[in-house]
Design a protein around this motif. Sequence first.
Motif, short mmCIF file in Angstrom:
data_model
loop_
_atom_site.label_atom_id
_atom_site.label_comp_id
_atom_site.label_asym_id
_atom_site.label_seq_id
_atom_site.Cartn_x
_atom_site.Cartn_y
_atom_site.Cartn_z
N LYS A 149 0.84 -1.19 0.00
CA LYS A 149 0.00 0.00 0.00
C LYS A 149 0.88 1.25 0.00
CE LYS A 149 -2.93 1.99 3.44
NZ LYS A 149 -3.66 1.73 4.65
N ILE A 150 0.45 2.26 -0.76
CA ILE A 150 1.18 3.52 -0.84
C ILE A 150 0.27 4.65 -0.39
CG2 ILE A 150 2.33 5.15 -2.40
CD1 ILE A 150 3.02 2.73 -4.19
N ILE A 151 0.79 5.50 0.48
CA ILE A 151 0.06 6.69 0.90
C ILE A 151 0.84 7.91 0.43
CG2 ILE A 151 -0.82 8.01 2.87
CD1 ILE A 151 -1.01 5.22 4.31
N ILE A 152 0.21 8.69 -0.44
CA ILE A 152 0.85 9.86 -1.04
C ILE A 152 0.46 11.07 -0.20
CG2 ILE A 152 1.14 11.22 -3.15
CD1 ILE A 152 0.06 8.73 -4.69
N ALA A 153 1.34 11.51 0.68
CA ALA A 153 1.04 12.60 1.62
C ALA A 153 1.79 13.87 1.23
CB ALA A 153 1.38 12.18 3.05
N THR A 154 1.48 14.36 0.04
CA THR A 154 2.10 15.59 -0.44
C THR A 154 1.39 16.80 0.17
OG1 THR A 154 0.68 15.45 -2.39
CG2 THR A 154 2.92 14.59 -2.62
N ASP A 155 1.91 17.98 -0.13
CA ASP A 155 1.33 19.22 0.40
C ASP A 155 -0.10 19.40 -0.11
OD1 ASP A 155 3.84 19.51 1.44
OD2 ASP A 155 4.28 21.41 0.45
N MET A 156 -0.86 20.19 0.65
CA MET A 156 -2.27 20.40 0.30
C MET A 156 -2.50 21.58 -0.65
SD MET A 156 -3.78 17.92 1.68
CE MET A 156 -5.42 18.41 1.25
N GLN A 159 0.19 22.85 -6.09
CA GLN A 159 1.38 22.13 -6.56
C GLN A 159 1.47 20.74 -5.93
OE1 GLN A 159 1.46 25.25 -5.28
NE2 GLN A 159 2.46 26.59 -6.76
N GLY A 160 1.18 20.66 -4.63
CA GLY A 160 1.22 19.37 -3.94
C GLY A 160 0.18 18.40 -4.45
N ARG A 161 -1.04 18.89 -4.71
CA ARG A 161 -2.10 18.02 -5.25
C ARG A 161 -1.76 17.58 -6.67
NH1 ARG A 161 -4.35 15.55 -1.41
NH2 ARG A 161 -2.23 15.86 -0.84
N ASN A 162 -1.20 18.49 -7.48
CA ASN A 162 -0.75 18.11 -8.83
C ASN A 162 0.36 17.07 -8.75
OD1 ASN A 162 -2.59 19.85 -10.00
ND2 ASN A 162 -1.11 21.49 -10.33
N PHE A 163 1.25 17.26 -7.81
CA PHE A 163 2.35 16.33 -7.58
C PHE A 163 1.80 14.95 -7.24
CE2 PHE A 163 6.50 15.88 -4.90
CZ PHE A 163 6.89 14.81 -5.69
N ALA A 164 0.79 14.90 -6.37
CA ALA A 164 0.17 13.63 -5.99
C ALA A 164 -0.41 12.92 -7.22
CB ALA A 164 -0.92 13.87 -4.95
N GLN A 165 -1.01 13.68 -8.12
CA GLN A 165 -1.58 13.08 -9.34
C GLN A 165 -0.47 12.51 -10.24
OE1 GLN A 165 -4.81 12.42 -9.87
NE2 GLN A 165 -5.09 13.27 -7.82
N ILE A 166 0.66 13.20 -10.32
CA ILE A 166 1.79 12.71 -11.11
C ILE A 166 2.29 11.39 -10.52
CG2 ILE A 166 4.21 13.15 -11.73
CD1 ILE A 166 3.40 16.17 -11.87
N ILE A 167 2.41 11.33 -9.19
CA ILE A 167 2.85 10.10 -8.53
C ILE A 167 1.84 8.99 -8.76
CG2 ILE A 167 3.41 9.02 -6.31
CD1 ILE A 167 4.33 11.83 -5.35
#
Length: 195
Positions: A149-156, A159-167
């Motif tokens: 399981k992966i939890i993507i805890a980027t900034d809110m 940029q952080g939400r876009n980063f989460a989508q890239i990951i």
Amino acid sequence: QETTELVKKYLVETRKIDAEIITQLIAHQKIKQDKDNCACFLGYDEPQNLAYVFRRSINSRKIFKGEVRCSCKEDSFQIIIKNNQILQEENLKQKINTLYIVEGAIDACAIATLLKIKNKLIEPLQIITTAGHPNRFLKNRIEKINPQKIIIATDMDIQGRNFAQIIKTMIGNRAFSIPTYLAKDPADLLQKIKE
């Protein structure tokens, strides 16, 4: 430097990170203090050679942060923890069930503290930093760890939400979640909870 007193005080008192976690990270040579009294977060390659250094000032009047030149993002700062004990990469005998992906080193320490508060550091888990942005090494790193399981805890922020989508796109069909929290990032969330 041999001493880490100023850095430890900053991380525990100012950033509200668990003192035991910081003490263990220092003992495992993952956090050091440099001659300018900056907090240095270290990453190591597979043979355990120093390969990555992220520096952050602890002086609130003179704030700066950044990687030391020639640092390898593939080996950026990470934490492996089980039963509240920091593990060295070469001593890991069990498969990592859960992988947390965060942007920076303070966020990684904050996530470890938040999980300790919630008593969720029993199973082995790994927290890796992305060195601030998506990079070509991240996919290789995730595949090497091969978590359930992966939890993507980027900034809110945006940029952080876009980063989460890239990951999310990068990891493909793996089981993952992208939590939402009422704070800028995991470090900010920890500060709010502690206050």
